[in-house]
Design an enzyme around this catalytic site. Structure first.
Site, PDB file in Angstrom:
ATOM      1  N   ASN A  80       0.390  -5.098  -6.956  1.00 34.05           N
ATOM      2  CA  ASN A  80       1.550  -4.251  -7.561  1.00 34.05           C
ATOM      3  C   ASN A  80       2.493  -5.302  -8.277  1.00 34.05           C
ATOM      4  OD1 ASN A  80       1.439  -1.414  -5.843  1.00 34.05           O
ATOM      5  ND2 ASN A  80       1.207  -3.088  -4.393  1.00 34.05           N
ATOM      6  N   SER A  81       2.662  -6.331  -7.735  1.00 33.73           N
ATOM      7  CA  SER A  81       3.439  -7.634  -8.509  1.00 33.73           C
ATOM      8  C   SER A  81       2.569  -7.874  -9.817  1.00 33.73           C
ATOM      9  CB  SER A  81       3.752  -8.689  -7.673  1.00 33.73           C
ATOM     10  OG  SER A  81       4.242  -8.531  -6.293  1.00 33.73           O
ATOM     11  N   ASP A 137      -5.864   5.967   1.909  1.00 33.80           N
ATOM     12  CA  ASP A 137      -6.014   4.443   1.229  1.00 33.80           C
ATOM     13  C   ASP A 137      -7.362   4.019   1.392  1.00 33.80           C
ATOM     14  OD1 ASP A 137      -4.034   1.794   0.915  1.00 33.80           O
ATOM     15  OD2 ASP A 137      -5.937   1.459   1.652  1.00 33.80           O
ATOM     16  N   SER A 165      -5.725  -1.964  -5.234  1.00 26.36           N
ATOM     17  CA  SER A 165      -5.925  -3.275  -5.906  1.00 26.36           C
ATOM     18  C   SER A 165      -6.718  -3.072  -7.131  1.00 26.36           C
ATOM     19  CB  SER A 165      -6.562  -4.062  -4.858  1.00 26.36           C
ATOM     20  OG  SER A 165      -6.450  -5.504  -5.328  1.00 26.36           O
ATOM     21  N   HIS A 167       0.728  -1.105  -0.007  1.00 21.78           N
ATOM     22  CA  HIS A 167      -0.092  -0.107  -0.039  1.00 21.78           C
ATOM     23  C   HIS A 167       0.834   1.271   0.113  1.00 21.78           C
ATOM     24  CE1 HIS A 167      -3.847  -2.104   0.855  1.00 21.78           C
ATOM     25  NE2 HIS A 167      -2.966  -2.939   1.252  1.00 21.78           N
TER      26      HIS A 167
HETATM   27  C1  UDX Z   1      -0.296  -6.616  -0.313  1.00 25.19           C
HETATM   28  C2  UDX Z   1      -1.345  -7.532  -0.585  1.00 25.19           C
HETATM   29  O1  UDX Z   1      -0.957  -8.882  -0.246  1.00 25.19           O
HETATM   30  C3  UDX Z   1      -1.909  -7.380  -1.885  1.00 25.19           C
HETATM   31  O2  UDX Z   1      -2.876  -8.378  -2.255  1.00 25.19           O
HETATM   32  C4  UDX Z   1      -2.629  -6.010  -2.171  1.00 25.19           C
HETATM   33  O3  UDX Z   1      -2.887  -5.892  -3.450  1.00 25.19           O
HETATM   34  C5  UDX Z   1      -1.272  -4.901  -1.801  1.00 25.19           C
HETATM   35  O4  UDX Z   1      -0.992  -5.179  -0.341  1.00 25.19           O
HETATM   36  P1  UDX Z   1       2.018  -7.267  -0.951  1.00 25.19           P
HETATM   37  O5  UDX Z   1       2.224  -8.640  -0.348  1.00 25.19           O
HETATM   38  O6  UDX Z   1       2.673  -6.237  -0.324  1.00 25.19           O
HETATM   39  O7  UDX Z   1       0.534  -6.784  -1.160  1.00 25.19           O
HETATM   40  O8  UDX Z   1       2.038  -7.467  -2.663  1.00 25.19           O
HETATM   41  P2  UDX Z   1       2.240  -6.484  -3.938  1.00 25.19           P
HETATM   42  O9  UDX Z   1       0.968  -5.741  -3.943  1.00 25.19           O
HETATM   43  O10 UDX Z   1       2.777  -7.408  -4.891  1.00 25.19           O
HETATM   44  O11 UDX Z   1       3.411  -5.612  -3.569  1.00 25.19           O
HETATM   45  C6  UDX Z   1       4.817  -6.031  -3.137  1.00 25.19           C
HETATM   46  C7  UDX Z   1       5.650  -4.800  -3.639  1.00 25.19           C
HETATM   47  O12 UDX Z   1       6.982  -5.186  -2.978  1.00 25.19           O
HETATM   48  C8  UDX Z   1       5.718  -4.800  -4.876  1.00 25.19           C
HETATM   49  O13 UDX Z   1       5.773  -3.552  -5.464  1.00 25.19           O
HETATM   50  C9  UDX Z   1       7.171  -5.398  -5.539  1.00 25.19           C
HETATM   51  O14 UDX Z   1       7.798  -4.943  -6.449  1.00 25.19           O
HETATM   52  C10 UDX Z   1       7.934  -5.156  -4.279  1.00 25.19           C
HETATM   53  N1  UDX Z   1       8.876  -6.016  -3.810  1.00 25.19           N
HETATM   54  C11 UDX Z   1       8.548  -7.482  -3.655  1.00 25.19           C
HETATM   55  C12 UDX Z   1      10.199  -5.790  -4.143  1.00 25.19           C
HETATM   56  O15 UDX Z   1      10.559  -4.572  -4.238  1.00 25.19           O
HETATM   57  N2  UDX Z   1      11.045  -6.792  -3.875  1.00 25.19           N
HETATM   58  C13 UDX Z   1      10.860  -8.047  -3.688  1.00 25.19           C
HETATM   59  O16 UDX Z   1      11.683  -8.668  -3.297  1.00 25.19           O
HETATM   60  C14 UDX Z   1       9.435  -8.501  -3.355  1.00 25.19           C
END
Ligand code: UDX
Length: 498
Positions: free
Chosen positions: A400-401, A126, A149, A25
């Site tokens: 984000n991923s 948020d 999301s 977030h």
């Molecule tokens: C959480 C919830 O799990 C997700 O469902 C919701 O949409 C947002 O909050 P999270 O687990 O943090 O998300 O996953 P994600 O939304 O994918 O965000 C992770 C962030 O960390 C991404 O921006 C990714 O680039 C970053 N990241 C992840 C890194 O920079 N390095 C890593 O090794 C892993």
């Protein structure tokens, strides 16, 4: 965008932004803050002491710690070690008890900003900070919502009452006792994937977990179970209902998505939410997530990655918060061994429940890592996905991923954990068709088969082609005349006139 400062010389309006204090977030909120800054607004970020931000990458912002900022009474920090359920309770608690202190802080900021002749024109929070709507209302300050999301996810959440009417949560009740939640999906599907469920009125319903939900045809019945909600009285559903209500009461919604990715969902949002929606994402096309990383990304593996063949490496990361059961973790280990491909695996400390870090890995697997793999604690994910050696991303489908993978044209293997992730996984596999959903759990053979489908077998070309088309659409959407670009111009105009 740094070179496209449109209105910076006449910076006269300030926007205050308030992220939820979790990596997934924080990243989009700070990316949005940068986007607005480089479109001429001054920026104040308010934040909690828990997961407090590294400010050094943002010398152009003002930071204020406003809630939960007493280290002796740090509610979220106390709860964070206890898992996601308690974190949700923590968010609810802060929503319930923070109104007055935020009002006082904002009131003072409003006075200061008037004296500095730089009025605060908008509060952006948020969506899960639903309590901020009444604070903003009482100060006559427009509040906009950042939804981090997908639009699809919010549409599904808005359908919870309808889904409950149809009895879908009764079946979730039947199959999701606490023990089953911990054991994961594979243990709740009966061999023929069929169960009988009864509506309270006595009408007998039979749900096939593999069947589509007529009310939301993208979903399978089991996706509703995977939301881990037991109907509208469930605490998570209550939190979502409050979030939805106050989102509808806001001055507008900002989305980290783009129109071409979720066109039908956008139409539905426009119909059901009576406030303007701005689809200006993906934000990381403007500013990388790494700027707001809470963990230091490792870079030692980059030269190893540089030496791998094009599209040969499987990148694995389950985001910033998900935790694996030990038995699932071992299936991953065996699945990777069977798949015989190079891999880069992000293993955060404590990613496996009850374990410090890689202590559970057998020696034979550590040898295998030496031969054809790399393990890191945290990676510069965007760079990895953009690397020519990366062939697929095994992800938990945090939004984000998911977006980062789409933007680099990288097909996915989807292993969602909770929240919006199972919904995003379904969307990626069944609507966008750029991923394989490991929807029956973590069996090593299924893992190896999914890896082969996206990286080795003929089918991989179809995944790659669809992923490449999506990447092109993203690129067009953020260019002048594209949907996201134009929506951003509208947003900037809208905020400046609020
Ligand atoms: C959480 C919830 O799990 C997700 O469902 C919701 O949409 C947002 O909050 P999270 O687990 O943090 O998300 O996953 P994600 O939304 O994918 O965000 C992770 C962030 O960390 C991404 O921006 C990714 O680039 C970053 N990241 C992840 C890194 O920079 N390095 C890593 O090794 C892993």
């Amino acid at each position: 965008m740094e070179n496209q400062i449109v209105r910076s010389s006449c910076r006269r309006q300030r926007v205050v932004l308030f992220p939820l204090p979790f990596q997934g977030h924080i990243n989009p909120m700070l990316q949005l803050a940068n986007i607005l800054y480089f479109n001429g607004f001054s920026i104040t970020i308010i934040h909690t002491n828990f997961n407090s931000l590294y400010t050094s990458n943002y010398p152009h912002f003002t930071f204020r710690a406003v809630l939960d900022n007493d280290s002796k009474d740090n509610n979220l920090a106390k709860l964070s070690s206890k898992g996601i359920g308690d974190l949700l309770s923590g968010i609810m608690l802060l929503n319930q008890c923070s109104e007055e202190s935020l009002r006082q802080e904002l009131d003072q900021m409003l006075i200061d900003s008037k004296q500095q002749q730089e009025p605060i024109v908008c509060l952006i929070t948020d969506a899960l900070w639903y309590f901020t709507q009444s604070v903003a209302d009482s100060l006559k300050l427009p509040r906009m919502v950042l939804r981090t999301s997908s639009l699809f996810c919010l549409n599904v959440y808005a359908s919870i009452p309808v889904l409950e009417d149809q009895g879908y949560f009764n079946q979730a009740n039947s199959v999701f006792d606490e023990e089953n939640i911990d054991l994961g999906l594979k243990n709740i599907i009966s061999p023929n994937n069929e169960r009988d469920f009864k509506k309270p009125e006595g009408t007998e319903l039979v749900f096939d977990l593999e069947e589509r939900v007529p009310e939301i045809p993208v979903l399978k019945v089991k996706d509703i179970s995977n939301m881990r909600i037991k109907g509208q009285t469930d605490p998570t559903a209550k939190l979502l209902a409050k979030m939805l209500k106050q989102t509808k009461a806001s001055s507008g919604i900002i989305w980290n998505s783009f129109k071409e990715l979720e066109e039908p969902e956008f139409q539905k949002i426009c119909k059901d939410f009576p406030v303007p929606s701005f689809l200006i994402g993906p934000f990381h096309k403007y500013f990388p997530a790494s700027l707001s990383s809470l963990l230091e990304p490792e870079r030692s593996f980059m030269s190893w990655l540089d030496h791998q063949a094009p599209k040969s490496v499987l990148y694995i990361s389950f985001g910033s918060a998900a935790q694996l059961e030990k038995q699932d973790f071992m299936e991953v280990v065996h699945g990777l061994a069977i798949s015989k491909l190079p891999f880069l695996w992000v293993m955060r400390p404590a990613i496996v429940k009850g374990s410090e870090w890689i202590d559970l890995l057998p020696n034979w697997f550590l040898d295998l890592v030496g031969e054809r793999g790399y393990i890191v604690k945290w990676a510069p994910q965007q760079e990895v996905l953009a690397h020519q050696a990366t062939g697929a991303f095994w992800t938990h489908n945090g939004w984000n991923s998911t977006l980062e993978s789409i933007c680099e044209g990288v097909p996915m293997i989807c292993s969602p954990f909770w929240g919006d992730q199972p919904l995003d996984a379904r969307y990626v596999s069944d609507v966008l068709k750029v991923g394989v959903y490991l929807e029956n759990g973590w069996g090593k053979e299924e893992i190896a088969s999914a890896v082969r489908r996206v990286m080795v077998e003929e089918e991989r070309e179809e995944f790659r082609e669809r992923a490449r088309c999506l990447k092109e659409k993203v690129n067009v959407s953020v260019m002048k005349g594209g949907s996201s670009y134009e929506s951003l111009q509208s947003l900037v105009g809208y905020i400046s006139l609020l």
